[in-house]
Design a protein around this motif. Structure first.
Motif, PDB file in Angstrom:
ATOM      1  N   SER A  74      30.291 -13.350 -25.591  1.00  0.00           N
ATOM      2  CA  SER A  74      31.327 -12.740 -24.554  1.00  0.00           C
ATOM      3  C   SER A  74      32.827 -12.448 -24.259  1.00  0.00           C
ATOM      4  CB  SER A  74      30.348 -14.220 -23.150  1.00  0.00           C
ATOM      5  OG  SER A  74      29.650 -14.696 -24.007  1.00  0.00           O
ATOM      6  N   ALA A  76      34.105 -10.561 -22.118  1.00  0.00           N
ATOM      7  CA  ALA A  76      33.842 -10.133 -20.681  1.00  0.00           C
ATOM      8  C   ALA A  76      34.462  -9.914 -19.965  1.00  0.00           C
ATOM      9  CB  ALA A  76      32.637 -10.241 -21.111  1.00  0.00           C
ATOM     10  N   LYS A  77      35.923 -11.075 -20.214  1.00  0.00           N
ATOM     11  CA  LYS A  77      36.466 -11.218 -18.340  1.00  0.00           C
ATOM     12  C   LYS A  77      38.065 -10.235 -18.272  1.00  0.00           C
ATOM     13  CE  LYS A  77      33.538 -14.061 -16.901  1.00  0.00           C
ATOM     14  NZ  LYS A  77      32.951 -14.071 -16.026  1.00  0.00           N
ATOM     15  N   ARG A 182      28.707  -8.054 -10.653  1.00  0.00           N
ATOM     16  CA  ARG A 182      30.228  -8.866 -11.071  1.00  0.00           C
ATOM     17  C   ARG A 182      31.053  -8.757 -10.259  1.00  0.00           C
ATOM     18  NH1 ARG A 182      26.646 -11.615 -13.791  1.00  0.00           N
ATOM     19  NH2 ARG A 182      28.477 -12.874 -14.608  1.00  0.00           N
ATOM     20  N   PHE A 237      20.015 -21.824 -20.510  1.00  0.00           N
ATOM     21  CA  PHE A 237      21.411 -21.621 -19.694  1.00  0.00           C
ATOM     22  C   PHE A 237      20.895 -19.805 -19.642  1.00  0.00           C
ATOM     23  CE2 PHE A 237      25.160 -19.522 -19.424  1.00  0.00           C
ATOM     24  CZ  PHE A 237      25.540 -19.943 -18.408  1.00  0.00           C
ATOM     25  N   LYS A 285      20.182  -9.985 -17.300  1.00  0.00           N
ATOM     26  CA  LYS A 285      21.107  -9.630 -17.211  1.00  0.00           C
ATOM     27  C   LYS A 285      22.130  -9.652 -18.006  1.00  0.00           C
ATOM     28  CE  LYS A 285      24.490  -6.277 -15.743  1.00  0.00           C
ATOM     29  NZ  LYS A 285      24.912  -6.372 -14.065  1.00  0.00           N
ATOM     30  N   CYS A 287      26.525  -9.450 -19.652  1.00  0.00           N
ATOM     31  CA  CYS A 287      28.154  -9.102 -19.728  1.00  0.00           C
ATOM     32  C   CYS A 287      28.141  -8.782 -20.982  1.00  0.00           C
ATOM     33  CB  CYS A 287      29.074 -10.211 -19.190  1.00  0.00           C
ATOM     34  SG  CYS A 287      29.084 -10.589 -17.643  1.00  0.00           S
ATOM     35  N   CYS A 290      28.028 -10.011 -25.423  1.00  0.00           N
ATOM     36  CA  CYS A 290      27.314 -11.932 -24.348  1.00  0.00           C
ATOM     37  C   CYS A 290      26.025 -11.990 -24.820  1.00  0.00           C
ATOM     38  CB  CYS A 290      27.131 -12.093 -23.277  1.00  0.00           C
ATOM     39  SG  CYS A 290      27.400 -13.361 -22.083  1.00  0.00           S
ATOM     40  N   LEU A 292      24.033 -14.728 -24.267  1.00  0.00           N
ATOM     41  CA  LEU A 292      23.715 -15.556 -23.250  1.00  0.00           C
ATOM     42  C   LEU A 292      22.974 -14.668 -22.716  1.00  0.00           C
ATOM     43  CD1 LEU A 292      25.974 -18.479 -23.297  1.00  0.00           C
ATOM     44  CD2 LEU A 292      24.227 -19.075 -23.210  1.00  0.00           C
ATOM     45  N   CYS A 294      23.533 -14.535 -19.174  1.00  0.00           N
ATOM     46  CA  CYS A 294      23.263 -15.773 -17.986  1.00  0.00           C
ATOM     47  C   CYS A 294      22.731 -15.299 -16.513  1.00  0.00           C
ATOM     48  CB  CYS A 294      24.466 -16.776 -17.749  1.00  0.00           C
ATOM     49  SG  CYS A 294      25.232 -16.132 -17.059  1.00  0.00           S
ATOM     50  N   SER A 295      22.850 -13.891 -16.953  1.00  0.00           N
ATOM     51  CA  SER A 295      22.479 -13.806 -15.135  1.00  0.00           C
ATOM     52  C   SER A 295      21.160 -12.298 -15.441  1.00  0.00           C
ATOM     53  CB  SER A 295      23.797 -11.923 -14.674  1.00  0.00           C
ATOM     54  OG  SER A 295      23.808 -12.095 -13.559  1.00  0.00           O
ATOM     55  N   CYS A 489      34.389 -14.995 -21.040  1.00  0.00           N
ATOM     56  CA  CYS A 489      34.356 -16.117 -20.114  1.00  0.00           C
ATOM     57  C   CYS A 489      33.701 -17.565 -21.094  1.00  0.00           C
ATOM     58  CB  CYS A 489      32.324 -15.654 -20.509  1.00  0.00           C
ATOM     59  SG  CYS A 489      31.357 -16.655 -18.957  1.00  0.00           S
ATOM     60  N   PHE A 491      31.265 -19.967 -20.562  1.00  0.00           N
ATOM     61  CA  PHE A 491      29.628 -20.698 -20.874  1.00  0.00           C
ATOM     62  C   PHE A 491      29.710 -21.022 -21.945  1.00  0.00           C
ATOM     63  CE2 PHE A 491      28.399 -19.267 -16.155  1.00  0.00           C
ATOM     64  CZ  PHE A 491      28.896 -20.238 -15.073  1.00  0.00           C
TER      65      PHE A 491
HETATM   66  S1  SF4 Z   1      27.050 -15.561 -19.811  1.00  0.00           S
HETATM   67 FE1  SF4 Z   1      26.939 -14.947 -18.836  1.00  0.00          FE
HETATM   68  S2  SF4 Z   1      28.932 -14.604 -16.587  1.00  0.00           S
HETATM   69 FE2  SF4 Z   1      29.821 -15.291 -19.245  1.00  0.00          FE
HETATM   70  S3  SF4 Z   1      29.362 -13.203 -20.460  1.00  0.00           S
HETATM   71 FE3  SF4 Z   1      27.980 -13.874 -20.729  1.00  0.00          FE
HETATM   72  S4  SF4 Z   1      26.401 -13.009 -18.760  1.00  0.00           S
HETATM   73 FE4  SF4 Z   1      28.804 -13.197 -18.220  1.00  0.00          FE
END
Ligand code: SF4
Length: 616
Positions: A74, A76-77, A182, A237, A285, A287, A290, A292, A294-295, A489, A491
């Motif tokens: 993640s 990814a920011k 996003r 999650f 979906k 990022c 990632c 997780l 989460c989208s 991220c 999360f």
């Molecule tokens: S947890 Fe969700 S918001 Fe964070 S990087 Fe992964 S997909 Fe993107």
């Protein structure tokens, strides 16, 4: 070559269409790391004091962090920052997706956007080739539509960030969109791009990111991904993302309903994550890098609309807070604001404020150009959002943001706006959540939940109690914003409990440095003092009076789990006293010259003293 960095900062003068690369120095990398810390530093140093946010003299900073675009889960920011046209103070807002990695692959760690173009343009970066190109053909198009169009014209390999009609029309809560769903949503950064006539940034890169210990990073990453996938929190999650919190927020009475007039929603089973999965789910979906994911991509058959989301904040602010019937109404409103290019939180707040004025008879159907702004009227809400984006009719008033709109409308309507420093509340009511309220009151961008999310502490430490809450918020404000310095991220840390120490290990493996948790928290304190100093410099009379909660929190909650709860001025004073003590600021909430010097901001202390903003 500096490990963890692309190596260059790209400075773009949109007035002259000239670009230049500046090297990232070892001092900048080591002393300021990246992300929002770089933004705070450059903003304080380069923006003229008192600059008009929508003038050519304002700048937009787009920064990655040392972990952005690496193997780290993640990572990814990317963070966008500027002087906010909505609040008049410091704003930064991060987005996920893929663009942060592409920027670093192009050898870039930050872009600084200066000046203003006379005609619509977009910035096209392909490794070392950088061009400011004519964007007349895209101007007027939606954010998402523009992204698709640029991908069609440039190629799928490009990662693209865009503004929509709201940004072009300088709506003060216009956002920036990337990867369809996003957003760097908060504070109107999209309007600042609109004022510069910059429609989009397209990036493609092919260079490697230097890493000090790639084998060590690979092993560490593998073990952390194993940890993530084996936690008890992972299945839920990764399936529901933030929508999973909807039921919990309802049960503890923090979900916003009808512009924060209630805090429990009778239709919550029609707007929660479970209902979303049953009714409109298409696929998951995620990022960049990632595990997780989460989208969610969704499709509303009722409105024939595809959208990424809705996530919890949108469910709260554009769902329960507007009295909407179901997740399908939220999905179509989400799709509308995404393509218009407006922050879903502030858009929801603007509509909710308008609906409450209609409910109270302060504004009428005639004022709204024939729209019946009743709770749950999705057709009126959609039409009203289009008026805002186009600045037509009464939409021009609300395009200034809910607080400014209240000041234009007058009649005592300011008390119905739920905001701090001009930034609208996220989707958590605080009638019975003093720590969360303090987090909103003192967040360095206005009422935003991500700097410190403290409702759990309110529940465990007592919902009516202010005791120790200043320290709680102080501690959270040190750790959480570090994620936006590193370019990751939050999360995995927040939702599946990846230990913070694992982030420090990853940072050291990437950079080859020897950072410690203690050192990073001290660094975080420096950055927080710097953003506070920016507000102190930019806003006349800044201090305790700017850290006050919305008037609504002083009124009793009429029903639900928090029935009878209200905030008192005594509670507010206790919260701020404890918080200012933790930061060692003065009673008015201003950093003292000595405090600034102690955290390594001596030149900022001297500057504020010279301007008469603080005393020596
Ligand atoms: S947890 Fe969700 S918001 Fe964070 S990087 Fe992964 S997909 Fe993107």
């Amino acid at each position: 070559m500096i490990n963890g960095y692309g190596g260059s900062i790209l400075r773009v003068d949109l007035t002259t269409r000239s670009v230049k690369r500046e090297p990232v120095t070892p001092e900048l990398a080591h002393d300021w790391l990246g992300g929002r810390a770089w933004i705070a530093k450059y903003m304080y140093e380069e923006l003229p004091a008192g600059v008009d946010p929508l003038s050519a003299a304002n700048k937009v900073f787009v920064a990655t962090g040392p972990l952005s675009g690496t193997l780290w889960p993640s990572s990814a920011k990317i963070v966008w920052g500027t002087k906010s046209p909505l609040t008049g103070g410091y704003i930064d807002s991060n987005m996920g997706g893929l663009i942060m990695a592409e920027l670093k692959y192009a050898g870039l760690d930050m872009i600084i956007l200066e000046g203003a173009s006379a005609i619509p343009v977009y910035l096209c970066i392909e490794d070392d080739k950088v061009e400011v190109r004519d964007a007349s053909g895209y101007w007027g198009e939606g954010s998402v539509d523009t992204e698709y169009a640029l991908k069609r014209d440039l190629g799928e390999d490009f990662q693209i960030a865009t503004i929509g009609p709201a940004g072009e029309n300088l709506v003060k809560f216009a956002c920036i969109t990337h990867d369809v769903g996003r957003q760097a949503g908060r504070g109107g950064i999209g309007a600042v791009l609109g004022s510069k006539k910059l429609k989009a940034i397209a990036v493609r890169g092919t260079k490697p990111i230097p890493v000090a210990d790639i084998e060590g990073l690979r092993k560490h990453t593998t073990s952390v991904i194993d940890f993530i996938k084996n936690t008890a929190f992972f299945p839920t999650f990764s399936k529901y993302g933030t929508t999973d919190v909807t039921d919990w927020c309802d049960s503890v009475g923090v979900i916003p309903v009808n512009n924060f007039q209630h805090a429990q929603y009778p239709k919550k089973d029609r707007i929660n994550g479970k209902y979303m999965r049953e009714q409109i789910y298409v696929r998951d979906k995620g990022c960049y890098a990632c595990p997780l994911g989460c989208s969610t991509y969704t499709y509303s058959k009722k409105y024939d609309v595809h959208v990424e989301g809705p996530e919890y904040e949108t469910i709260g602010l554009m769902g329960s807070n507007l009295g909407m019937d179901s997740i399908e109404e939220i999905a179509v409103l989400n799709a509308d604001v995404d393509n218009l290019g407006m922050d879903s939180i502030s858009s929801g707040s603007a509509v909710a404020f308008a609906m409450e004025l209609y409910q109270r008879g302060i504004l009428t159907k005639e004022d709204f150009g024939g729209l019946e702004m009743t709770w749950g009227n999705v057709h009126a809400a959609r039409a009203f959002l289009r008026l805002i984006a186009a600045r037509q009719g009464i939409g021009a008033t609300f395009a200034e943001g809910a607080l400014a709109a209240a000041r234009i409308i007058g009649k005592g309507t300011e008390k119905y706006v739920v905001q701090v420093k001009g930034l609208d509340y996220s989707a958590y009511d605080t009638h019975a959540a003093p720590a969360m309220m303090l987090a909103y009151m003192t967040s360095d961008i206005g009422a935003q939940h991500t700097r410190a999310w403290a409702i759990v502490q309110d529940i465990t430490m007592g919902r009516g109690s202010t005791e120790g809450k200043g320290q709680v918020v102080y501690d959270l404000q040190h750790l959480r914003p570090l994620m936006e310095v590193l370019g990751v991220c939050r999360f995995p840390w927040l939702e599946v409990k990846v230990p913070w120490e694992d982030y420090v290990t990853a940072l050291n493996l990437v950079t080859g440095q020897h950072y410690t948790t203690e050192g990073l928290f001290a660094f975080s304190e420096k950055v927080w003092n710097l953003t506070r100093a920016f507000w102190t410099r930019e806003v006349d009379g800044f201090g305790r009076a700017w850290d006050q909660p919305p008037a609504k929190m002083y009124e009793e909650m009429p029903d639900g789990p928090t029935k009878g709860a209200r905030v008192t001025q005594e509670m507010v004073d206790q919260l701020l006293d404890g918080y200012y003590q933790a930061y060692r600021w003065d009673q008015n909430g201003l950093p003292t010259a000595q405090r600034l010097r102690d955290v390594g901001l001596g030149s900022v202390a001297d500057d504020l003293v010279r301007r008469g903003r603080i005393s020596d």
